[in-house]
Design an enzyme around this catalytic site. Structure first.
Site, PDB file in Angstrom:
ATOM      1  N   HIS A  82       0.889  -1.230  -0.058  1.00 25.16           N
ATOM      2  CA  HIS A  82      -0.047   0.129   0.030  1.00 25.16           C
ATOM      3  C   HIS A  82       0.717   1.291  -0.078  1.00 25.16           C
ATOM      4  O   HIS A  82       1.884   1.393   0.832  1.00 25.16           O
ATOM      5  CB  HIS A  82      -0.874  -0.127   1.368  1.00 25.16           C
ATOM      6  CG  HIS A  82      -1.708   1.072   1.382  1.00 25.16           C
ATOM      7  ND1 HIS A  82      -2.984   1.503   0.749  1.00 25.16           N
ATOM      8  CD2 HIS A  82      -1.696   2.437   1.839  1.00 25.16           C
ATOM      9  CE1 HIS A  82      -3.288   2.814   0.709  1.00 25.16           C
ATOM     10  NE2 HIS A  82      -2.722   3.267   1.627  1.00 25.16           N
ATOM     11  N   ASP A 161     -15.363   1.893   7.564  1.00 26.05           N
ATOM     12  CA  ASP A 161     -14.390   3.033   7.003  1.00 26.05           C
ATOM     13  C   ASP A 161     -15.086   3.878   6.274  1.00 26.05           C
ATOM     14  O   ASP A 161     -14.555   5.009   6.412  1.00 26.05           O
ATOM     15  CB  ASP A 161     -13.148   2.231   6.570  1.00 26.05           C
ATOM     16  CG  ASP A 161     -12.015   3.046   6.234  1.00 26.05           C
ATOM     17  OD1 ASP A 161     -11.483   3.983   7.082  1.00 26.05           O
ATOM     18  OD2 ASP A 161     -11.662   3.155   4.987  1.00 26.05           O
ATOM     19  N   ARG A 168     -15.167  11.834   9.250  1.00 21.51           N
ATOM     20  CA  ARG A 168     -14.135  12.552   9.610  1.00 21.51           C
ATOM     21  C   ARG A 168     -13.587  13.942   8.790  1.00 21.51           C
ATOM     22  O   ARG A 168     -13.124  14.932   9.036  1.00 21.51           O
ATOM     23  CB  ARG A 168     -12.778  11.482   9.430  1.00 21.51           C
ATOM     24  CG  ARG A 168     -12.726  10.641  10.645  1.00 21.51           C
ATOM     25  CD  ARG A 168     -12.179   9.345  10.384  1.00 21.51           C
ATOM     26  NE  ARG A 168     -10.786   9.727  10.286  1.00 21.51           N
ATOM     27  CZ  ARG A 168      -9.849   8.981   9.531  1.00 21.51           C
ATOM     28  NH1 ARG A 168     -10.101   7.871   8.854  1.00 21.51           N
ATOM     29  NH2 ARG A 168      -8.605   9.606   9.245  1.00 21.51           N
ATOM     30  N   SER A 183      -7.738   2.726   9.420  1.00 20.71           N
ATOM     31  CA  SER A 183      -8.551   2.892   8.241  1.00 20.71           C
ATOM     32  C   SER A 183      -7.543   2.469   6.988  1.00 20.71           C
ATOM     33  O   SER A 183      -8.188   1.220   6.375  1.00 20.71           O
ATOM     34  CB  SER A 183      -8.538   4.409   7.780  1.00 20.71           C
ATOM     35  OG  SER A 183      -9.006   4.769   6.557  1.00 20.71           O
ATOM     36  N   LYS A 187      -8.598  -1.853   5.458  1.00 22.71           N
ATOM     37  CA  LYS A 187      -8.823  -2.025   3.988  1.00 22.71           C
ATOM     38  C   LYS A 187      -7.900  -3.138   3.360  1.00 22.71           C
ATOM     39  O   LYS A 187      -8.324  -3.922   2.447  1.00 22.71           O
ATOM     40  CB  LYS A 187      -8.783  -0.729   3.275  1.00 22.71           C
ATOM     41  CG  LYS A 187      -9.964   0.115   3.411  1.00 22.71           C
ATOM     42  CD  LYS A 187      -9.709   1.473   2.704  1.00 22.71           C
ATOM     43  CE  LYS A 187      -8.881   2.558   3.535  1.00 22.71           C
ATOM     44  NZ  LYS A 187      -9.527   3.813   3.523  1.00 22.71           N
TER      45      LYS A 187
HETATM   46  N1  URA Z   1      -6.042   7.184   3.859  1.00 19.93           N
HETATM   47  C1  URA Z   1      -7.208   6.291   4.113  1.00 19.93           C
HETATM   48  O1  URA Z   1      -7.546   5.181   3.414  1.00 19.93           O
HETATM   49  N2  URA Z   1      -7.602   6.895   5.361  1.00 19.93           N
HETATM   50  C2  URA Z   1      -7.243   7.561   6.317  1.00 19.93           C
HETATM   51  O2  URA Z   1      -7.778   7.862   7.167  1.00 19.93           O
HETATM   52  C3  URA Z   1      -6.441   8.613   5.532  1.00 19.93           C
HETATM   53  C4  URA Z   1      -6.034   8.369   4.238  1.00 19.93           C
END
Ligand code: URA
Ligand code: CA
Length: 433
Positions: A82, A161, A168, A183, A187
């Site tokens: 990632h 999320d 957020r 977060s 994923k």
């Molecule tokens: N990227 C994400 O996937 N989540 C966040 O909270 C910030 C950046």
């Protein structure tokens, strides 16, 4: 259990239990906990932080809020990479075939996304015929056969999320380390990763602008990974200038091919070897980072990495001849040079703004429904630290429009020259294991 008690507990700086965190995530996902209570807990978390255990619990509660991809039909340790995002980041295109060529299975779920250029799928679709509509069975079969497949996003992954990120965004609680870390990790885990390599970008063109914040985020994610049984490593890499020279979809495919052939830009090559070595170690195809790097260098030199890229393209319906003949990729109608107005040394290339210049040409999506032009973009000819003669081209613009004044102005405004010699920046700031 009452949400108000959970908010109060966090407000007072106390640690929430696993059950309390799950109660919150389940209730927020199913709508029984309203936005105002969720916002309040997010803000309390922003100020009071979370313990390591709470971060791990939050991550897994979000993973369990939706579908989880089952990659158990695929042999080996599935290592996912990632990147926290940058400009002209061609690494995924290179890393897939590169680590697959040494036997690490790459079962990649990817997106299109908004940004300066398209996402990995858009870039791959610059290859004639290439598609990502594979069934689950085809996906697993292909990874078992050639170690590499890419499919589009499917299923309802981490709905908690999605909902929390949107909340957020409008409650000034995005920039919280425990919230960002959970977060991102949720994923990756929901997408089926057994192990994770993180490329945390730092600098002007990155989500995290300072090395200090980037380190905090990287440590937080590595810790979460370890606590939830997914071996995780991270690097901090520079994103003060774009990575490589190419920014654009087809242009980046060409750059990836060059890199797999061993003729790519130095920074992109180094980053791919660094991240790739970690992936190979996590995938248990080498014992040490040094051994992994040697293996990766070998598959570049002996052509195996390029061979895997060809097989991958062919397996997903694309024309593998693009590898030997990149002129088969979409070509822009016009090119324009951007000559240096004076001599000097490149001191700054503002990554974000150069990305925006590529977007003005049509290389990226401004909204979910924008159509992107796969042929257009920018090729830089100079990077920070390089010397430039007056009149020498700083960049070539690839456009399907005749009028590019705004793009040229933007490039001039965001590449600065200095009279004095400038040191090239360090690409890799730190490796965190
Ligand atoms: N990227 C994400 O996937 N989540 C966040 O909270 C910030 C950046
Ligand atoms: Ca690039």
């Amino acid at each position: 259990m009452r949400m108000v008690d959970i908010i109060e507990k966090k407000r007072e700086g106390q640690e929430l239990t696993t059950e309390e965190i799950r109660f919150f995530i389940q209730g927020y996902t199913d709508g029984s906990i309203p936005d105002y209570q969720a916002s309040s807990l997010l803000m309390a978390t922003y100020f009071q932080d979370m313990s390591e255990r709470e971060r791990a619990d939050l991550t897994m509660a979000m993973v369990e809020s939706g579908d989880q991809i089952d990659l158990s039909d695929i042999e080996g340790i599935k290592v996912d990479k990632h990147s926290t995002g940058g400009v002209g980041d061609t690494t995924t295109l290179v890393l897939g075939p590169l680590v697959a060529a040494v036997g690490v299975p790459v079962a990649k779920m990817s997106g299109r996304g908004l940004g300066h250029t398209g996402g990995t799928i858009d870039k791959l679709e610059a290859i004639d015929g290439f598609h990502v509509e594979l069934s689950t069975e085809q996906f697993a079969e292909q990874v078992n056969r050639i170690k590499l497949a890419v499919i589009g996003q499917s299923g309802n992954l981490t709905p908690a999320d999605k909902k929390l990120y949107a909340l957020r965004d409008v409650t000034a609680t995005v920039s919280s380390i425990p919230l960002i870390a959970s977060s991102i990790m949720s994923k990756k885990i929901a997408a089926g990763a057994d192990a994770i390599v993180l490329d945390v970008k730092t600098g002007d063109g990155a989500f995290m602008k300072t090395v200090e914040d980037s380190k905090k985020l990287a440590h937080a994610m590595v810790q979460i990974g370890k606590n939830v049984g997914r071996n995780t490593m991270a690097i901090i890499s520079d994103m003060n200038q774009p990575l490589g020279y190419a920014i654009g979809n087809a242009l980046e495919v060409k750059e990836a091919i060059d890199t797999l052939r061993g003729e790519g830009p130095e920074d992109l090559t180094e980053l791919c070897l660094t991240l790739g070595s970690q992936m190979v170690v996590l995938g248990k195809k080498a014992k040490t980072i040094e051994e992994a790097r040697t293996k990766l260098e070998e598959v570049i030199q002996n052509g195996k990495a390029l061979e895997v890229f060809k097989e991958f393209i062919e397996s997903q319906g694309g024309n593998p001849s693009v590898v030997d003949d990149p002129s088969l990729l979409p070509q822009a109608k016009y090119t324009f040079e951007v000559p240096a107005k004076e001599q000097g040394y490149v001191s700054h290339i503002v990554a974000d703004e150069i990305g925006t210049a590529a977007m003005l040409l049509g290389a990226g999506r401004a909204t979910k429904d924008s159509v992107i032009d796969l042929a257009v973009g920018i090729i830089l000819h100079k990077k920070v630290g390089d010397s430039v003669k007056e009149g020498e081209s700083l960049a070539t613009i690839y456009a399907n429009q005749e009028e590019v004044k705004e793009v040229i102005d933007k490039i001039y405004a965001n590449i600065s020259l200095s009279e004095n010699e400038v040191k090239a920046p360090e690409l890799i700031e730190e490796i965190i294991t």
